[in-house]
Design an enzyme around this catalytic site. Sequence first.
Site, PDB file in Angstrom:
ATOM      1  N   TYR A 170       0.815  -1.220   0.000  1.00 51.91           N
ATOM      2  CA  TYR A 170       0.000   0.000   0.000  1.00 51.91           C
ATOM      3  C   TYR A 170       0.849   1.269   0.000  1.00 51.91           C
ATOM      4  O   TYR A 170       0.346   2.351  -0.264  1.00 51.91           O
ATOM      5  CB  TYR A 170      -0.937   0.018   1.217  1.00 51.91           C
ATOM      6  CG  TYR A 170      -2.151  -0.854   1.053  1.00 51.91           C
ATOM      7  CD1 TYR A 170      -2.040  -2.240   1.049  1.00 51.91           C
ATOM      8  CD2 TYR A 170      -3.428  -0.305   0.898  1.00 51.91           C
ATOM      9  CE1 TYR A 170      -3.152  -3.045   0.901  1.00 51.91           C
ATOM     10  CE2 TYR A 170      -4.545  -1.110   0.743  1.00 51.91           C
ATOM     11  CZ  TYR A 170      -4.401  -2.474   0.751  1.00 51.91           C
ATOM     12  OH  TYR A 170      -5.513  -3.265   0.607  1.00 51.91           O
TER      13      TYR A 170
ATOM     14  N   LYS B 186       4.167 -14.749   4.465  1.00 51.34           N
ATOM     15  CA  LYS B 186       4.510 -15.629   3.341  1.00 51.34           C
ATOM     16  C   LYS B 186       6.029 -15.720   3.318  1.00 51.34           C
ATOM     17  O   LYS B 186       6.690 -15.441   2.318  1.00 51.34           O
ATOM     18  CB  LYS B 186       3.931 -15.044   2.039  1.00 51.34           C
ATOM     19  CG  LYS B 186       3.994 -15.973   0.853  1.00 51.34           C
ATOM     20  CD  LYS B 186       3.010 -17.130   0.917  1.00 51.34           C
ATOM     21  CE  LYS B 186       3.282 -18.116  -0.212  1.00 51.34           C
ATOM     22  NZ  LYS B 186       2.433 -19.316  -0.143  1.00 51.34           N
TER      23      LYS B 186
ATOM     24  N   ASP C 108      -1.672 -18.427   3.071  1.00 55.33           N
ATOM     25  CA  ASP C 108      -2.585 -19.351   2.362  1.00 55.33           C
ATOM     26  C   ASP C 108      -3.151 -20.381   3.341  1.00 55.33           C
ATOM     27  O   ASP C 108      -4.359 -20.648   3.367  1.00 55.33           O
ATOM     28  CB  ASP C 108      -1.889 -20.020   1.165  1.00 55.33           C
ATOM     29  CG  ASP C 108      -0.493 -20.548   1.469  1.00 55.33           C
ATOM     30  OD1 ASP C 108       0.014 -20.324   2.599  1.00 55.33           O
ATOM     31  OD2 ASP C 108       0.095 -21.200   0.590  1.00 55.33           O
TER      32      ASP C 108
ATOM     33  N   ASP D 131      -5.655  -7.259   4.391  1.00 55.29           N
ATOM     34  CA  ASP D 131      -6.827  -6.842   3.605  1.00 55.29           C
ATOM     35  C   ASP D 131      -7.588  -8.072   3.124  1.00 55.29           C
ATOM     36  O   ASP D 131      -8.810  -8.160   3.249  1.00 55.29           O
ATOM     37  CB  ASP D 131      -6.355  -6.002   2.410  1.00 55.29           C
ATOM     38  CG  ASP D 131      -7.509  -5.607   1.504  1.00 55.29           C
ATOM     39  OD1 ASP D 131      -8.506  -5.088   2.027  1.00 55.29           O
ATOM     40  OD2 ASP D 131      -7.405  -5.833   0.278  1.00 55.29           O
TER      41      ASP D 131
ATOM     42  N   ASP E  46     -11.529  -9.937   4.601  1.00 51.33           N
ATOM     43  CA  ASP E  46     -12.783 -10.149   3.855  1.00 51.33           C
ATOM     44  C   ASP E  46     -13.279 -11.573   4.113  1.00 51.33           C
ATOM     45  O   ASP E  46     -14.469 -11.810   4.299  1.00 51.33           O
ATOM     46  CB  ASP E  46     -12.595  -9.918   2.347  1.00 51.33           C
ATOM     47  CG  ASP E  46     -13.003  -8.502   1.932  1.00 51.33           C
ATOM     48  OD1 ASP E  46     -12.857  -7.573   2.758  1.00 51.33           O
ATOM     49  OD2 ASP E  46     -13.471  -8.316   0.787  1.00 51.33           O
TER      50      ASP E  46
END
Length: 355
Positions: free
Chosen positions: A135, A187, A220, A244, A248
């Site tokens: 971002y 990750k 993941d 982010d 969701d």
Amino acid sequence: MHKIAVLPGDGIGPEVIREGLKVVQAAAEVTGFQYETVEYDFGGDRYLRTGDVLPNSALDEFRQFDAIYLGSIGHPDVAPGILERGILLKIRFGLDQYINLRPIKLYPGVWTPIKDKGPEEIDFVVVRENTEGMYAGAGGQFKVGTPDEIAVQEMICTRKGVERCVRFAYELARKRAKKKQLTLVDKANVLTYAFDLWARVFAEVGKEYPGIKQEHAYVDACCMWMVKNPEWFDVIVVENMFGDIITDLGAMVQGGMGVAASGNINPEGVSMFEPIHGSAPKYTGLGVINPLAAISAGQLMLEYLGEEKASRLIEQAIMEVLASGKIKDLSTSSGVRTWEVGDLIADAVKRLGSR
Ligand code: IPM
Ligand code: MN
């Protein structure tokens, strides 16, 4: 006296913020705190009318407030990125709201798509870094539109930015009366530079919190666990972009965008509270959007303003109304009108508060 800047924003933002303010008002009446609001019309309509996105002077004005209460930003006639970067991210970055706090809590009476899991199992908090990562906007384009085109979008992680976020998450894990567990989500198996920094900071700061169990999950796998065994989580700390995405998913696990709220927190400055959902332009003015997410954001705001009693009352009211079955579901086809939900919660706050 709490000074609150209110930015209803675009689409259904004004409708849900109106209900949120109704509930804040009810809580103020029964618990006796004082507040004043100043409304700002930043958003797509103003941009299309005047060309203003969010002037720097507005950001300076916001610094004089104790909190910002935001509806939603996003307009069908404005190209993607202009309002998101120009308003939402400008406030998050400009006021250095370095934490995006996203509670994932399933209330009794709310449907979750996760089979055989209920409120006992779904109750954790995501601490998303809110000012860095991809971002930050580092990178660039070269030879656009040609066969030699290059696009670079970099992930920026700073020692300071990671450390303050990780420390906030440890503190939260300590405060929460749960498993005393903090999970670092990353990750690190692929993005070895950025997440080497995160891992070292996580371990180092963790030494100051011997009572907190340290866990780790690749992003993941985290998505898999959030669906398969959500009870495994207590507090998650995560880089901006991954945060982010997983929030969701988290919003769906807790019953959908109709309930998911968030706080953009600067513990030393001005914080901003908003529902996670967007401006849902096609539902504007129909009165079919459930305002619970905005109401929960208002609740989080009061908690951060130190109005613990008011915040607790609102949460109790939300839980009572949801458990009562008066709201069949949180979708746009529930048959319950936006303002009816606001009235139900506000009435419950007054009733619970006058006991
Ligand atoms: C969110 C939103 C924003 C983000 C967008 C609108 C810029 O998706 O608050 O999660 O990516 O942070
Ligand atoms: Mn998002």
